[in-house]
Design an enzyme around this catalytic site. Structure first.
Site, mmCIF file in Angstrom:
data_model
loop_
_atom_site.group_PDB
_atom_site.id
_atom_site.type_symbol
_atom_site.label_atom_id
_atom_site.label_comp_id
_atom_site.label_asym_id
_atom_site.label_seq_id
_atom_site.Cartn_x
_atom_site.Cartn_y
_atom_site.Cartn_z
ATOM 1 N N LYS A 162 0.875 -1.176 0.000
ATOM 2 C CA LYS A 162 0.000 0.000 0.000
ATOM 3 C C LYS A 162 0.912 1.226 0.000
ATOM 4 O O LYS A 162 1.427 1.637 1.026
ATOM 5 C CB LYS A 162 -0.895 -0.010 1.249
ATOM 6 C CG LYS A 162 -2.261 0.619 1.041
ATOM 7 C CD LYS A 162 -2.236 2.092 0.684
ATOM 8 C CE LYS A 162 -2.087 2.976 1.907
ATOM 9 N NZ LYS A 162 -1.935 4.407 1.528
ATOM 10 N N GLU A 178 8.388 0.956 11.713
ATOM 11 C CA GLU A 178 9.485 1.934 11.605
ATOM 12 C C GLU A 178 8.829 3.299 11.702
ATOM 13 O O GLU A 178 8.200 3.750 10.741
ATOM 14 C CB GLU A 178 10.166 1.812 10.243
ATOM 15 C CG GLU A 178 10.921 0.542 10.032
ATOM 16 C CD GLU A 178 12.300 0.617 10.649
ATOM 17 O OE1 GLU A 178 12.899 1.709 10.678
ATOM 18 O OE2 GLU A 178 12.772 -0.426 11.123
ATOM 19 N N CYS A 211 13.081 10.163 8.574
ATOM 20 C CA CYS A 211 12.870 9.835 9.986
ATOM 21 C C CYS A 211 14.153 9.859 10.803
ATOM 22 O O CYS A 211 14.110 10.060 12.003
ATOM 23 C CB CYS A 211 12.194 8.472 10.091
ATOM 24 S SG CYS A 211 12.999 7.208 9.113
ATOM 25 N N GLU A 264 8.195 15.641 16.109
ATOM 26 C CA GLU A 264 8.783 15.364 14.799
ATOM 27 C C GLU A 264 8.132 16.327 13.804
ATOM 28 O O GLU A 264 6.917 16.292 13.596
ATOM 29 C CB GLU A 264 8.503 13.920 14.377
ATOM 30 C CG GLU A 264 9.111 13.618 13.020
ATOM 31 C CD GLU A 264 8.897 12.189 12.552
ATOM 32 O OE1 GLU A 264 7.741 11.744 12.480
ATOM 33 O OE2 GLU A 264 9.899 11.519 12.260
#
Ligand code: NAI
Ligand code: MG
Length: 497
Positions: free
Chosen positions: A194, A268, A302, A400
């Site tokens: 996906k 992750e 990330c 973040e």
């Protein structure tokens, strides 16, 4: 903003000329309900092409296809490890042959510069070749048993888990797709991928390449769509494992939803990596490294080093150096030959990132490079930004951001900086700059993160495991550790009568 625009390859024009469909059981099909969505070029905000939007009905079709491709005696279940190995290698070579086509599609869909996209395509190709070597090396062990008066032969086997759903984000669309597909099929699983709704194109192009390479129908299926498409996969009891890369928020939802049939989950997730520069570091290297750490991939990575900690004696010099590096970056259309940074991926990310910069200014921080102002015109362009006079409680320091934003804070002692660096819910990456080998390895060991860089940043290889401590995730990807995550371990006990 566009100068020296590169011409589209005829193959890219042809790819973009027709609406994109779902790949299910080796065939290109429309969504059952006929729904589509547009994918947009973030440099121009223009629609590139319409893409099929998979619903739960399409997800179910894909799961059925992946299940029957997996179950013995399917062609895939009977393919020898050597043939799997050769096939994986061939796919890597085919990606290289179409590298420019993939790079153009990636740059158009994500906004990143063409040069940066070329690097990503190379990583994807190499990933197939690296794992090609592992297909023939999934070994078990023999284990002695001690039962008085009886003889046994006991051994272990590494076997595929079954149907794997790979759900990926938009920051490295092709390499993230490869991160999920490659170890899964190396181990003999089948996959439903996906892609992110912002960047579906290279995953679809890869789907075609896998068919061209001779991968049996149903082994890799690609279902494009939004979060609800991903959620339908996570909830489906025909899926045995979910491998997800994305936000910590969605990671938590996936962990909860996967409990229905206790499917395996690897995650992750986000990061907020501390980058620590000691006064005795090679400052030129540290300054260049800090800019790379924060601004690589438009800051949408990330493992980016977004929290810079600098020992007080060299703080002003490092801030000046990183600010100069930020100002030297040329932000523009990802397709323009002179751009060294493209736009952010979407309007949503653009507004989110500018919101954090504005919030920091309102909270009393100082902008040492970049700006909180909207660029004006088309495209989601944000200047690389360095923020000082930051406190640990500001949102720009705790959250973040996923944009080209670095915060810089001075420190005095090692204990103080280690405590500050570890004071986060994340634990994906961290870095240390010092010429003292003792400091480097000692601080490296004290940092709670899955990857630690010493006197470097973003140095990387497909051979290296990666993953997160704390709320940055579950499990490790790539390397031999990453392969184990896609296998079940079977223990076989035979009595020797
Ligand atoms: P996201 O985590 O919502 O999306 C990642 C993928 O998950 C996409 O394919 C999306 O369609 C899918 N998804 C969304 N909701 C789902 C659900 N309930 N079940 C299953 N799949 C689902 O990330 P998004 O919204 O694109 O970005 C938001 C923030 O997440 C970013 O600003 C950034 O901070 C962070 N992020 C972190 C990434 C990383 O690599 N650590 C990558 C992308 C985003
Ligand atoms: Mg989202």
């Amino acid at each position: 903003m566009t100068t020296n625009t590169i011409t589209l390859l005829p193959s890219v024009e042809a790819f973009l000329a027709t609406p994109k469909q779902l790949l299910i059981n080796g065939e290109w099909v429309d969504a059952k309900d006929g729904k589509t969505f547009a994918t947009v070029n973030p440099s121009t905000e223009k629609v590139l092409v319409q893409v099929a939007q998979a619903s739960a009905m399409d997800v179910d079709r894909a799961v059925v296809a992946a299940r029957s491709a997996f179950e013995s005696p399917s062609p895939w279940s009977k393919m020898s490890p050597r043939d799997r190995s050769h096939l994986l290698w061939r796919i890597g070579d085919l990606i290289d042959e179409s590298a420019e086509e993939f790079a153009q599609l990636e740059s158009l869909d994500n906004g990143k510069t063409l040069e940066s996209a070329r690097g990503d395509v190379g990583v994807a190709a190499e990933l197939f070749r690296y794992f090609a070597g592992w297909a023939t090396k999934m070994e078990g062990t023999t284990i002695p048993m001690s039962v008085p008066g009886r003889d046994f032969h006991a051994y272990t086997r590494r076997e595929a888990i079954g149907v794997v759903a790979g759900i990926v984000p938009w920051n490295f669309p092709l390499t993230m797709a490869a991160f999920k597909i490659v170890p899964a099929i190396t181990a003999g699983n089948t996959v439903i991928l996906k892609p992110a709704e912002q960047t579906p194109l290279t995953a679809l192009r890869l789907g075609q390449l896998l068919l061209d390479a001779g991968l049996p129908a149903g082994v890799v299926n690609v279902v494009t769509g939004f979060g609800d498409t991903g959620a339908a996969l996570v909830e489906h009891h025909g899926v045995d494992k979910v491998a997800f890369t994305g936000s910590t928020e969605v990671g938590k939802k996936i962990a909860a939803a996967a409990s229905g049939n206790l499917k395996k989950v690897s995650l992750e997730l986000g990061g907020k990596a501390p980058n620590i520069i000691f006064a005795d570091a090679d400052l030129d290297a540290a300054i260049a490294g800090a800019a790379l750490a924060g601004y690589f991939n438009e800051g949408q990575c990330c493992v980016n080093g977004s929290r810079l900690y600098v020992q007080r004696g060299v703080f002003d010099r490092v801030v000046e150096g990183v600010a100069a590096a930020a100002k030297a970056i040329k932000v523009g259309d990802g397709f323009a030959a002179d751009s060294t940074m493209g736009p952010l991926v979407s309007q949503e990310q653009y507004e989110k990132v500018l919101g954090y910069i504005r919030g920091a200014v309102e909270a009393g921080a100082t902008i040492s490079a970049g700006s909180a102002d909207a660029a004006g015109g088309n495209g989601y362009f944000v200047q690389p930004t360095l923020i000082t006079s930051v406190t640990e409680d500001m949102a720009v320091q705790t959250d973040e951001i996923f944009g080209p934003v670095i915060t810089a804070i001075p420190f005095d002692t090692e204990d103080e900086v280690v405590a500050a660096a570890n004071n986060t819910v994340y634990g994906l990456a961290a870095g240390v700059w010092t010429k003292d080998i003792g400091t480097a390895h000692r601080v490296g060991a004290r940092l709670r993160a899955g990857t630690v860089w010493l006197n470097t940043w973003h140095a990387d290889d497909v051979t290296l495991p990666r993953g997160g401590y704390k709320q940055s995730g579950w499990g490790r990807e790539l390397g031999s550790f990453g392969l184990e995550d896609y296998t079940e371990l079977k223990t076989v006990i035979a009595e020797l009568r």
